[in-house]
Design a protein around this motif. Structure first.
Motif, mmCIF file in Angstrom:
data_model
loop_
_atom_site.group_PDB
_atom_site.id
_atom_site.type_symbol
_atom_site.label_atom_id
_atom_site.label_comp_id
_atom_site.label_asym_id
_atom_site.label_seq_id
_atom_site.Cartn_x
_atom_site.Cartn_y
_atom_site.Cartn_z
ATOM 1 N N LEU A 178 0.838 -1.205 0.000
ATOM 2 C CA LEU A 178 0.000 0.000 0.000
ATOM 3 C C LEU A 178 0.868 1.250 0.000
ATOM 4 C CD1 LEU A 178 -2.787 -0.971 2.570
ATOM 5 C CD2 LEU A 178 -3.068 -0.630 0.106
ATOM 6 N N ASP A 179 1.921 1.217 0.813
ATOM 7 C CA ASP A 179 2.822 2.350 0.898
ATOM 8 C C ASP A 179 3.537 2.584 -0.433
ATOM 9 O OD1 ASP A 179 4.228 4.409 2.525
ATOM 10 O OD2 ASP A 179 5.970 3.160 2.067
ATOM 11 N N GLN A 180 3.980 1.510 -1.055
ATOM 12 C CA GLN A 180 4.706 1.629 -2.314
ATOM 13 C C GLN A 180 3.810 2.135 -3.438
ATOM 14 O OE1 GLN A 180 6.344 -2.041 -3.788
ATOM 15 N NE2 GLN A 180 7.885 -0.979 -4.995
ATOM 16 N N GLN A 181 2.554 1.725 -3.437
ATOM 17 C CA GLN A 181 1.654 2.107 -4.521
ATOM 18 C C GLN A 181 0.919 3.414 -4.251
ATOM 19 O OE1 GLN A 181 2.043 0.691 -7.265
ATOM 20 N NE2 GLN A 181 3.209 -1.019 -6.477
ATOM 21 N N HIS A 182 1.049 3.927 -3.050
ATOM 22 C CA HIS A 182 0.399 5.196 -2.712
ATOM 23 C C HIS A 182 1.058 6.321 -3.502
ATOM 24 C CE1 HIS A 182 -1.665 8.175 -0.323
ATOM 25 N NE2 HIS A 182 -0.522 8.757 -0.047
ATOM 26 N N GLU A 183 0.253 7.135 -4.129
ATOM 27 C CA GLU A 183 0.768 8.241 -4.919
ATOM 28 C C GLU A 183 0.898 9.472 -4.029
ATOM 29 O OE1 GLU A 183 -1.311 8.765 -8.717
ATOM 30 O OE2 GLU A 183 -2.147 6.775 -8.415
ATOM 31 N N PRO A 184 2.125 9.852 -3.680
ATOM 32 C CA PRO A 184 2.308 11.040 -2.831
ATOM 33 C C PRO A 184 1.687 12.271 -3.483
ATOM 34 C CG PRO A 184 4.355 9.825 -3.049
ATOM 35 C CD PRO A 184 3.381 9.233 -4.032
ATOM 36 N N GLY A 185 1.122 13.127 -2.651
ATOM 37 C CA GLY A 185 0.520 14.347 -3.163
ATOM 38 C C GLY A 185 -0.885 14.160 -3.715
ATOM 39 N N GLN A 186 -1.471 12.981 -3.494
ATOM 40 C CA GLN A 186 -2.842 12.766 -3.957
ATOM 41 C C GLN A 186 -3.772 13.761 -3.281
ATOM 42 O OE1 GLN A 186 -3.783 8.697 -3.018
ATOM 43 N NE2 GLN A 186 -3.263 7.998 -5.059
ATOM 44 N N ALA A 187 -4.814 14.096 -3.980
ATOM 45 C CA ALA A 187 -5.799 15.026 -3.424
ATOM 46 C C ALA A 187 -6.642 14.349 -2.346
ATOM 47 C CB ALA A 187 -6.698 15.548 -4.531
ATOM 48 N N HIS A 188 -6.605 13.025 -2.296
ATOM 49 C CA HIS A 188 -7.427 12.278 -1.352
ATOM 50 C C HIS A 188 -6.606 11.825 -0.153
ATOM 51 C CE1 HIS A 188 -10.191 12.398 -4.618
ATOM 52 N NE2 HIS A 188 -9.521 11.550 -5.346
ATOM 53 N N GLN A 189 -7.264 11.734 0.974
ATOM 54 C CA GLN A 189 -6.628 11.233 2.197
ATOM 55 C C GLN A 189 -6.935 9.750 2.330
ATOM 56 O OE1 GLN A 189 -7.847 13.143 5.856
ATOM 57 N NE2 GLN A 189 -7.363 11.308 7.020
ATOM 58 N N PHE A 190 -5.902 8.940 2.592
ATOM 59 C CA PHE A 190 -6.072 7.512 2.829
ATOM 60 C C PHE A 190 -5.594 7.184 4.232
ATOM 61 C CE2 PHE A 190 -6.063 7.531 -1.755
ATOM 62 C CZ PHE A 190 -6.935 6.510 -2.093
ATOM 63 N N ASP A 191 -6.378 6.410 4.973
ATOM 64 C CA ASP A 191 -5.997 5.914 6.288
ATOM 65 C C ASP A 191 -6.064 4.385 6.248
ATOM 66 O OD1 ASP A 191 -5.681 8.439 7.444
ATOM 67 O OD2 ASP A 191 -7.765 8.526 8.085
ATOM 68 N N VAL A 192 -5.270 3.756 7.091
ATOM 69 C CA VAL A 192 -5.281 2.301 7.208
ATOM 70 C C VAL A 192 -5.567 1.948 8.661
ATOM 71 C CG1 VAL A 192 -3.979 0.165 6.915
ATOM 72 C CG2 VAL A 192 -3.556 2.101 5.369
ATOM 73 N N TYR A 193 -6.604 1.146 8.893
ATOM 74 C CA TYR A 193 -6.947 0.672 10.231
ATOM 75 C C TYR A 193 -6.568 -0.794 10.338
ATOM 76 C CZ TYR A 193 -9.580 4.928 11.065
ATOM 77 O OH TYR A 193 -9.932 6.237 11.234
ATOM 78 N N VAL A 194 -5.735 -1.113 11.323
ATOM 79 C CA VAL A 194 -5.319 -2.494 11.578
ATOM 80 C C VAL A 194 -5.984 -2.946 12.868
ATOM 81 C CG1 VAL A 194 -3.402 -4.064 11.995
ATOM 82 C CG2 VAL A 194 -3.111 -2.129 10.413
ATOM 83 N N ILE A 195 -6.943 -3.859 12.737
ATOM 84 C CA ILE A 195 -7.647 -4.414 13.890
ATOM 85 C C ILE A 195 -6.835 -5.631 14.357
ATOM 86 C CG2 ILE A 195 -9.791 -5.451 14.697
ATOM 87 C CD1 ILE A 195 -10.355 -3.745 11.615
ATOM 88 N N HIS A 196 -6.504 -5.666 15.627
ATOM 89 C CA HIS A 196 -5.610 -6.712 16.114
ATOM 90 C C HIS A 196 -5.890 -6.991 17.586
ATOM 91 C CE1 HIS A 196 -3.104 -3.995 18.543
ATOM 92 N NE2 HIS A 196 -3.517 -3.099 17.660
ATOM 93 N N GLY A 197 -5.346 -8.112 18.054
ATOM 94 C CA GLY A 197 -5.467 -8.444 19.455
ATOM 95 C C GLY A 197 -4.137 -8.607 20.154
ATOM 96 N N ASP A 198 -3.089 -8.825 19.377
ATOM 97 C CA ASP A 198 -1.820 -9.158 20.031
ATOM 98 C C ASP A 198 -0.598 -8.559 19.350
ATOM 99 O OD1 ASP A 198 -1.983 -10.676 17.740
ATOM 100 O OD2 ASP A 198 -1.629 -12.591 18.709
#
Length: 127
Positions: A24-44
């Motif tokens: 995701l980081d590698q394919q993310h286009e810096p300077g995009q007009a859109h905001q992207f967030d990543v939520y990692v649901i985890h227990g441990d």
């Protein structure tokens, strides 16, 4: 516009989560007009994992799994709890976004145009 990815993982799937987040980081286009967030649901997953993830260009949010709040049976196998909990957190946290994407952590994103798919469903109430 604001978009979010939702993924769940436990320690056993950490290598796959690493591959997904790096893709995701590698394919993310810096300077995009859109905001992207990543939520990692985890227990441990340790806090130091999320500290290290701050090096990525996308904001990575740690979401500790709360089976009771999600209406799940705590005695379920860990992988089932994690998979099922994504829908609860998508429903509760995803309302702040124009579009959301639910991912399995054993995926990789290989196209820089992947993020543009969010524009197709933004504000349609489709997941």
């Amino acid at each position: 516009m604001k978009f979010a990815y939702f993924v769940s993982s436990n320690a056993a799937y950490l290598p796959y989560l690493n591959a997904l987040l790096n893709s995701l980081d590698q394919q993310h286009e810096p300077g995009q007009a859109h905001q992207f967030d990543v939520y990692v649901i985890h227990g441990d997953l340790p806090d130091k994992y999320f500290e290290a993830a701050k090096q990525l260009s996308l904001p990575i949010h740690s979401v500790p799994l709360d089976a009771e709040a999600a209406g799940l049976v705590p005695s379920w196998q860990s992988s089932w709890l994690h998979k099922a909990s994504r829908y609860y957190y998508l429903r509760t946290l995803g309302t702040a976004y124009d579009a959301c994407c639910l991912l399995d952590c054993d995926l990789m994103v290989v196209s820089p145009r992947f993020g543009r798919l969010f524009e197709l469903v933004a504000n349609t109430l489709l997941l």
